[in-house]
Write a protein that holds these residues in place. Structure first.
Motif, short mmCIF file in Angstrom:
data_model
loop_
_atom_site.label_atom_id
_atom_site.label_comp_id
_atom_site.label_asym_id
_atom_site.label_seq_id
_atom_site.Cartn_x
_atom_site.Cartn_y
_atom_site.Cartn_z
N ASP A 77 0.86 -1.19 0.00
CA ASP A 77 0.00 0.00 0.00
C ASP A 77 0.89 1.24 0.00
O ASP A 77 1.64 1.48 0.96
CB ASP A 77 -0.90 -0.04 1.24
CG ASP A 77 -1.94 1.07 1.24
OD1 ASP A 77 -1.79 2.03 0.46
OD2 ASP A 77 -2.89 0.99 2.05
N ASP A 78 0.81 2.04 -1.07
CA ASP A 78 1.66 3.23 -1.17
C ASP A 78 1.41 4.24 -0.05
O ASP A 78 2.27 5.07 0.24
CB ASP A 78 1.45 3.92 -2.52
CG ASP A 78 2.14 3.19 -3.66
OD1 ASP A 78 3.14 2.50 -3.39
OD2 ASP A 78 1.67 3.29 -4.81
N ALA A 79 0.22 4.15 0.56
CA ALA A 79 -0.08 5.11 1.63
C ALA A 79 0.75 4.83 2.88
O ALA A 79 0.90 5.70 3.75
CB ALA A 79 -1.57 5.06 1.97
N ARG A 80 1.25 3.63 3.02
CA ARG A 80 2.10 3.26 4.15
C ARG A 80 3.55 3.53 3.77
O ARG A 80 4.16 2.75 3.05
CB ARG A 80 1.87 1.80 4.53
CG ARG A 80 0.47 1.56 5.05
CD ARG A 80 0.18 0.10 5.26
NE ARG A 80 -1.12 -0.09 5.90
CZ ARG A 80 -1.75 -1.24 6.00
NH1 ARG A 80 -1.19 -2.33 5.50
NH2 ARG A 80 -2.91 -1.33 6.60
N ASP A 81 4.09 4.62 4.28
CA ASP A 81 5.35 5.15 3.77
C ASP A 81 6.24 5.54 4.95
O ASP A 81 6.08 6.61 5.54
CB ASP A 81 5.04 6.37 2.88
CG ASP A 81 6.26 6.88 2.14
OD1 ASP A 81 7.38 6.66 2.61
OD2 ASP A 81 6.08 7.52 1.09
N PHE A 82 7.18 4.64 5.31
CA PHE A 82 8.14 4.93 6.37
C PHE A 82 9.43 5.45 5.75
O PHE A 82 9.92 4.89 4.76
CB PHE A 82 8.43 3.67 7.19
CG PHE A 82 9.65 3.79 8.06
CD1 PHE A 82 9.59 4.51 9.25
CD2 PHE A 82 10.85 3.20 7.70
CE1 PHE A 82 10.73 4.64 10.06
CE2 PHE A 82 11.98 3.32 8.51
CZ PHE A 82 11.93 4.05 9.69
N ARG A 83 9.99 6.54 6.34
CA ARG A 83 11.24 7.14 5.85
C ARG A 83 12.34 6.99 6.90
O ARG A 83 12.14 7.27 8.09
CB ARG A 83 11.04 8.62 5.55
CG ARG A 83 9.97 8.90 4.53
CD ARG A 83 10.46 8.66 3.11
NE ARG A 83 9.37 8.73 2.13
CZ ARG A 83 9.56 8.95 0.83
NH1 ARG A 83 10.80 9.11 0.38
NH2 ARG A 83 8.55 8.97 0.01
N PHE A 84 13.52 6.54 6.42
CA PHE A 84 14.66 6.45 7.32
C PHE A 84 15.10 7.87 7.71
O PHE A 84 15.16 8.78 6.87
CB PHE A 84 15.83 5.72 6.66
CG PHE A 84 15.63 4.22 6.55
CD1 PHE A 84 15.74 3.43 7.68
CD2 PHE A 84 15.34 3.63 5.33
CE1 PHE A 84 15.57 2.06 7.58
CE2 PHE A 84 15.16 2.27 5.22
CZ PHE A 84 15.26 1.47 6.35
N PRO A 85 15.41 8.04 8.99
CA PRO A 85 15.81 9.39 9.42
C PRO A 85 17.18 9.79 8.87
O PRO A 85 17.97 8.97 8.43
CB PRO A 85 15.86 9.26 10.96
CG PRO A 85 16.05 7.81 11.22
CD PRO A 85 15.35 7.09 10.09
N SER A 86 17.42 11.08 8.90
CA SER A 86 18.69 11.62 8.42
C SER A 86 19.84 11.01 9.20
O SER A 86 19.77 10.79 10.41
CB SER A 86 18.69 13.14 8.58
OG SER A 86 19.92 13.69 8.19
N GLY A 87 20.91 10.70 8.48
CA GLY A 87 22.11 10.14 9.10
C GLY A 87 22.12 8.63 9.15
O GLY A 87 23.06 8.04 9.69
N THR A 88 21.10 7.98 8.56
CA THR A 88 21.06 6.51 8.58
C THR A 88 21.90 5.98 7.43
O THR A 88 21.70 6.37 6.26
CB THR A 88 19.62 5.98 8.44
OG1 THR A 88 18.82 6.57 9.47
CG2 THR A 88 19.59 4.48 8.54
#
Length: 852
Positions: A77-88
């Motif tokens: 589901d494209d609506a479920r969108d987790f982003r890795f935080p900066s510096g990962t």
């Protein structure tokens, strides 16, 4: 997380086409990974069924650190969108695990894991059709294909054993599916299995042409299906046959199933993947098997579904089948997508007994797919009913009967009302083998001489006599092809001039479409009144094999100059015949002259003896046999394309696969295949008391005829008699070699009527025979002094189902004397005396039939 994995009906399997020859199974990596991203980042392991958490493991297979800041992790589901935080970042050769406590959603039973870089480019993806017992992981670590593991290795190298898969034969279609016969394999294990080199065969494993080796690299994932198509294994499956699966050594038997007759639907394991074989409620090619289940117990059930754009959209109808009022407030409907939120019924939704409620697409919040399910749960979340379909149906998917029947496609949408179940298929009669008299000819049956080559879907035969040279006609149901053979004096056959290759028959609607699949031609006959034509009986259009289309096609032989020939006339009998399955309709056709039926056949429309004057222009009747009902139905065909049903005959058998009318004994043969041991029903018209009707006796097949899927039968004309016998022919479906076989049957003796015969008082000169000037009234009837029919036969006594007695007196006073005797060749001769006397004096009518 667990609420997002609410148990649903089994997901419908996806079949990814592998060309005409092979359908590749739905596998755990149904959505293949893209090429390895330049970064070297891959999804390495997935846990979707964790007791505590679901998680996705990434690995850096490259030689440099990769900054994954802003990269996205999603499921299907494209609506479920987790982003890795900066510096990962991920160092070379190391792993990064993210779980549902971080990405905020659970991974479903049928779901996908996807990773995108910061620019939105897909880096890697992996999908699965069911939860793994442990986890899905790349083996070897980082570079291999995904498979189920025996132990998870979160955050570490995958160095465990792959789970072991297995394979079973799960479902079999032997009677012409889509687009032909097929066998479905299933992996009930917890790991993938390499099927490369496995050998599939039928009941002739010693025949190299009946052995099919699966291609190298064929992998079957756990819970997945593999469908082997007829186009791949290149032989048909018969009505009595086997499916055998051997290991790559070609001798170790892995699984098998045998059957004695075609299933009305298909044969499948119940429960799916593990149980014994039984008939399914419908074919489910590449998906979980379905069977006629027990009636639901819930007072409110799913009753009808529209999944293909109804008014105003998709919908699910529920029905209160109980005798009490039920409050369904909060009862929910959901499909098979774990990402969809179950849709509740509004507050104070109360159903009185027999009342309906419809969940509209606008309230569901989602549409229903072509391979989908609908699941109903009560207000506590307990599932109370579910239904699954493999594809969109033309109209709607509904219970027949309402409330407690099995689901099937309907002919009319009845949203908020009782379902349109008037066209429920007639139940297939169980196979029977009635007590039968012995065959009256030689027991020996051999492949016909002449070295002819036929297709492997042969069905119908017709012997057409001519003093100048007889003809044998045959049809192929798989291609709709018509064969024409010359018959030599010794019974051998050879292709007629210009017919070295068969002619493909086409529907009129396909006149401008040479690529059209054509009719499913099951029977062939000729009419003395149309000497330049051949008639084909077809049960469906091969381009739409899921739809019944019982049609008679007339082919003008003068048009048959090329490879194809378009029908010059068509009669669609579907509406007037019993409503049956798409592949269980017309199986045979035979024309009988009016002169054979006048006054002897009981007309079901008038309740009186058949009078051809009531059907002007029909010029004889066409009898068609319907496989599913084992009935034979007589029709008058008219030039305007209309048809009138005149009579219904019951065979007393489990099926009728071939018809042939023997004028010399005035007998209509209805032959069953190996579902009834090759037994034939013999219909004779006219009762012992002179009234109109029919009697039925049964005759066994010759001892030398294999009890196989014989679908064609024809007897040579009595004029070809030699040494007391004449040829009989059988045509076997599902084989390539020696499909056409020849035996013999006793001749009908020709006797001169007693010179003291006078015109019968019950026959009006000229009333039933034209022209009257060429035939002496009553001369075609054997004097009563030469035959005592009541002493040798009680009409219908051996069948119990087909007496069909009439209320009118027939024009042939001696009709009852022609009812078949019940035992042996001696009685067979007694049966034929009257009709054969008619041949001697009344040969005019017979020659009209034979010279066609």
């Amino acid at each position: 997380m667990q609420a997002q994995r609410t148990p649903l009906a089994a997901a419908v399997a996806l079949i990814i086409g592998g060309g005409a020859a092979l359908a590749v199974p739905m596998s755990a990596n149904a959505a293949p990974s893209p090429a390895v991203h330049t970064s070297g980042i891959v999804i390495n392991e997935v846990e979707s069924n964790g007791d505590a958490t679901d998680w996705i493991e990434l690995k850096n297979t490259g030689g440099e650190p990769v900054d994954v800041s802003g990269w996205a992790v999603k499921d299907n589901d494209d609506a479920r969108d987790f982003r890795f935080p900066s510096g990962t970042s991920i160092q070379p050769g190391t792993y990064l695990v993210v779980d549902d406590s971080e990405f905020g959603f659970g991974l479903g039973k049928e779901d996908e894991a996807r990773v995108f870089d910061a620019a939105g480019t897909l880096v890697d993806a992996y999908s699965w059709a069911q939860h793994a017992e442990v986890s899905y992981a790349r083996l070897p670590d980082g570079i291999g294909e995904f498979t189920q593991t025996t132990a998870s290795s979160r955050g570490a190298a995958n160095e465990v054993e792959a789970a072991t898969g297995s394979v079973v034969i799960n479902e079999i279609e032997s009677s012409g599916g889509e687009p032909g016969d097929w066998v479905e394999l299933f992996n009930p294990g917890v790991g993938a299995i390499d099927l490369g080199g496995y050998v599939f065969t039928d009941n002739s494993p010693e025949d190299e042409t009946h052995r099919y080796a699966l291609p190298a690299g064929t992998t079957l994932q756990p819970g997945a299906y593999l469908v082997i198509e007829e186009a791949a294994f290149n032989f048909g499956l018969g009505g009595g046959d086997s499916a055998l699966l051997f290991a790559p050594d070609g001798t170790t038997l892995v699984d098998e199933h045998s059957w004695t007759q075609h299933a009305a639907t298909s044969y499948g394991r119940s429960p799916n993947g593990s149980g014994a074989f039984t008939e399914t409620s419908e074919p489910t090619k590449g998906a979980e098997n379905r069977f006629a289940g027990t009636a639901p117990t819930s007072p409110v059930v799913i009753n009808e579904v529209e999944s293909n754009g109804g008014t105003p959209g998709d919908w699910v109808e529920v029905y209160n089948r109980s005798a009490v009022t039920v409050d369904i407030t909060g009862w929910t409907i959901v499909d098979n997508n774990a990402g969809h939120t179950p849709a509740p019924a509004p507050e104070a939704t109360v159903l009185a007994p027999g009342e309906f409620f419809v969940y509209e697409e606008s309230s569901l919040g989602f549409g229903l797919g072509s391979g989908d399910s609908a699941t109903l749960a009560d207000a506590s979340g307990t599932i109370v009913d579910t239904t699954t379909w493999v594809d969109h149906v033309d109209v709607s998917w509904a219970r027949c009967a309402d409330g407690d029947g099995d689901f099937r496609a309907t002919s009319a949408s009845t949203k908020g009302a009782l379902n349109a179940c008037s066209d429920v298929p007639v139940e297939t009669p169980g196979p029977t083998t009635p007590e039968a008299s012995p065959w009256t000819g030689s027991p020996d049956v051999v492949p016909v001489a002449g070295g002819i080559t036929l297709g492997e879907d042969m069905s119908g035969l017709e012997f057409q006599y001519s003093a100048e040279g007889s003809t044998l006609w045959a049809v192929d149901n798989g291609t709709g092809s018509l064969y024409r053979f010359d018959v030599a004096a010794d019974g051998s056959v050879s292709a007629a001039a210009g017919w070295e290759d068969p002619k493909r028959v086409r529907f009129q609607a396909d006149a401008d479409n040479p690529a059209a699949a054509g009719p499913d031609a099951e029977g062939v006959t000729v009419s003395a009144d149309q000497p330049e034509s051949v008639y084909i009986g077809s049960e469906r259009d091969n381009s739409d094999k899921g739809t019944n289309k019982n049609t008679i096609l007339k082919v003008n032989l003068r048009d048959a100059t090329g490879t194809d020939v378009v029908a010059t006339a068509e009669w669609d009998l579907t509406a007037s015949l019993p409503q049956v399955g798409a592949n269980t309709g017309i199986e045979a056709i035979e024309w009988v002259a009016d002169s054979e039926l006048e006054g002897r056949l009981l007309d079901e429309n008038t309740g009186a003896p058949y009078d051809s004057a009531n059907y002007p222009g029909a010029n004889g009747l066409f009898f068609v046999a319907v496989e599913e009902t084992a009935g034979v139905y007589a029709y008058a065909l008219f030039d305007d394309g209309s048809a009138g049903r005149v009579a219904t005959l019951e065979s007393g058998l489990g099926g009728v696969m071939a018809l042939d009318y023997d004028e010399s004994t005035r007998t209509l043969w209805g032959m069953c295949d190996n579902g009834c041991g090759g037994t034939s029903a013999l219909f004779q018209f006219g009762m012992a008391d002179g009234s109109a009707g029919y009697s039925v006796t049964h005759v066994a097949r010759p001892a030398g005829l294999p009890d196989t899927n014989n679908e064609g039968f024809a007897i040579a004309a009595n004029e070809t008699c030699a040494n007391g016998t004449r040829a009989a022919y059988w045509l076997e479906d599902g084989v390539k070699a020696d499909a056409l076989k020849q035996g013999s049957i006793a001749c009908a003796p020709v006797e001169t009527p007693a010179p003291t015969e006078t015109p019968g008082a019950t026959e009006t000169p000229g009333a039933t025979e034209t022209p009257s000037a060429t035939e002496t009234p009553g001369a075609t009837e054997t004097p009563a002094t030469t035959e005592t029919p009541a002493a040798t036969q009680t009409p219908g006594a051996t069948a119990g189902t087909g007496t069909g007695t009439g209320t009118g007196t027939g024009t042939g006073a001696g009709a009852g004397g022609e009812a078949l005797a019940t035992t042996g060749a001696e009685q067979f001769v007694a049966v034929t005396l009257a009709a054969l006397a008619a041949l001697a004096l009344g040969g005019f009518a017979l020659l009209r039939r034979r010279d066609a």
